[in-house]
Design a protein around this motif. Structure first.
Motif: not given
Length: 444
Positions: A99, A116, A120-124
């Motif tokens: 992720d 995050d 927010n389920k963001n790929k970072i």
């Protein structure tokens, strides 16, 4: 809601210190740290990316954790450390389980990344300049309470042609000596009795700040701190073992007479192609000097076999050198062809079978050298740092000054009187050995 975070840290002790600092940052931000990754909401994999086998271990760990994520046991996987830094454009693209990928320069922002990802389920993908890696900060000690590592510098300027560390970790940069001493005092106050001094090149410490190496000065100051009984120096370079440093190791009682000296080879031509200095004659003189000046010194070294262009004669010279020097501790590894390294682009790459066969020959002989060393201890009384009780063998075990944590072997012993506690120093009389591990008796 307080999220739970687990950590899997792979690779060397230097990486482990980074992991401890990451855990401290997370705890300070309110995360709950759990030991079992299966109990976590997010798991951080602090990876190694030094050689092929280490890279594969990191990838295998990510894939295994991915199964827990697929089952819904954990929610997110964050990859940090050397593999993330080295393959920044490939981690999230090729490993769907991941992720977030965070380079070492982003370690200070780890709490924001985890939040995050979970909220927010963001790929970072976060890759600031590697020089942003904090050299100072709190740690959650992951070693047993009586032993700890202290990292005195980061990065490397030696640029050995086979090594990707300068590319991954950046230029060599020492910590301020007062900051190192302050951290050491805190470790001593917390109960640490064995302090292991580490860096990519400990013998270069301070050179970038003052123009002169400062390791001897630092060691003398560390020896004045109450609480430490053993101070161990790891990762020295042969050309930087000054007379001052050798004399300091010899004269200071707290410094264990154990020198970690990765030589990699002895043949002058091979060493030059490795961008390392010296030859067999010079290295022989150095080893003899160490043994003359430091009685009972234990020398650990590592060798690389099958470096590009290594001839059979050059390998035989290395094997003869190892047999002649009788290093008390030795590791030998087949050369790993690494991406974007000068050696990786060299012609005359040897096949894997030849490289491994040469490493095996040296290690087979080393078994006899270590058995001979163990035999020399029989009937002697040695100091052992107790580390536990082996229920299967029904005896205690620990380490002598000749045994670096996680790297070397153990001393096994029975107890005829008072039962010792973990972290206690006891006197053990050696009576035998098994494999490469001494066996003895503690009178209690």
């Amino acid at each position: 809601m307080s999220y739970k975070v687990g950590m899997v840290s792979l690779g060397c002790a230097k990486n482990q210190v980074d992991a401890e600092m990451l855990l401290f940052t997370l705890k300070n931000r309110g995360f709950v740290i759990v030991n079992d990754p299966a109990d976590a909401d997010a798991v951080i994999v602090n990876t190694c990316g030094f050689i092929e086998s280490a890279k594969q271990e990191s990838i295998d760990e990510i894939i295994e954790l991915g199964k827990l994520k697929q089952e819904g046991t954990i929610k997110a996987i964050i990859v940090t450390g050397c593999l993330a830094e080295r393959y920044k454009n490939e981690i999230t693209a090729q490993l769907y389980e991941v992720d977030a990928a965070v380079g070492i320069g982003g370690n200070a922002k780890i709490a924001d990344v985890v939040l995050d990802v979970l909220d927010n389920k963001n790929k970072i993908e976060l890759f600031p300049d590697k020089l942003c890696l904090p050299l100072e900060g709190g740690r959650i000690q992951s070693t047993p309470p009586y032993t700890a590592y202290i990292k005195i510098a980061e990065g490397c300027d030696n640029c050995c042609t086979y090594c990707a560390i300068p590319m991954i970790r950046g230029k060599f940069r020492s910590r301020n000596i007062d900051d190192v001493l302050k951290e050491a005092e805190q470790l001593a106050q917390s109960g640490v009795k064995e302090l292991n001094v580490i860096a990519q090149d400990t013998s270069r410490f301070g050179e970038d700040l003052t123009g002169e190496p400062q390791l001897a000065k630092l060691l003398r100051k560390l020896c004045k701190i109450d609480g430490f009984e053993w101070i161990r120096v790891l990762y020295c370079y042969p050309e930087r073992l000054t007379d001052e440093l050798i004399d300091t190791i010899a004269q200071e009682d707290k410094i264990v007479k154990y020198i970690d000296l990765p030589l990699q080879h002895c043949n002058g031509r091979v060493l030059k192609r490795m961008n390392r200095k010296g030859d067999r004659e010079q290295l022989t003189a150095l080893i003899n000097k160490l043994r003359a000046k430091i009685p009972d010194v234990v020398i650990r070294t590592t060798f690389i076999t099958g470096f590009p262009g290594e001839t059979e004669e050059e390998f035989e010279e290395l094997a003869e050198f190892a047999a002649e020097m009788k290093f008390e501790r030795l590791g030998c590894f087949a050369y790993s062809q690494e991406d974007n390294t000068p050696a990786g682009r060299m012609p005359e790459q040897l096949d894997e079978e030849t490289k491994q066969k040469r490493a095996d020959i040296i290690m087979e002989h080393q078994q006899g050298v270590m058995a001979e060393y163990c035999e020399s201890l029989i009937d002697k009384e040695i100091t052992v740092l107790v580390e536990g009780f082996d229920k299967l063998a029904e005896c205690y075990f620990g380490r002598s000054y000749a045994d670096s944590p996680e790297v070397d072997g153990c001393v096994f012993f029975t107890c005829e009187g008072r039962k010792p506690a973990n972290g206690e120093f006891v006197k053990v009389t050696i009576t035998d050995y098994m494999g490469c591990d001494p066996i003895g008796v503690y009178a209690g």
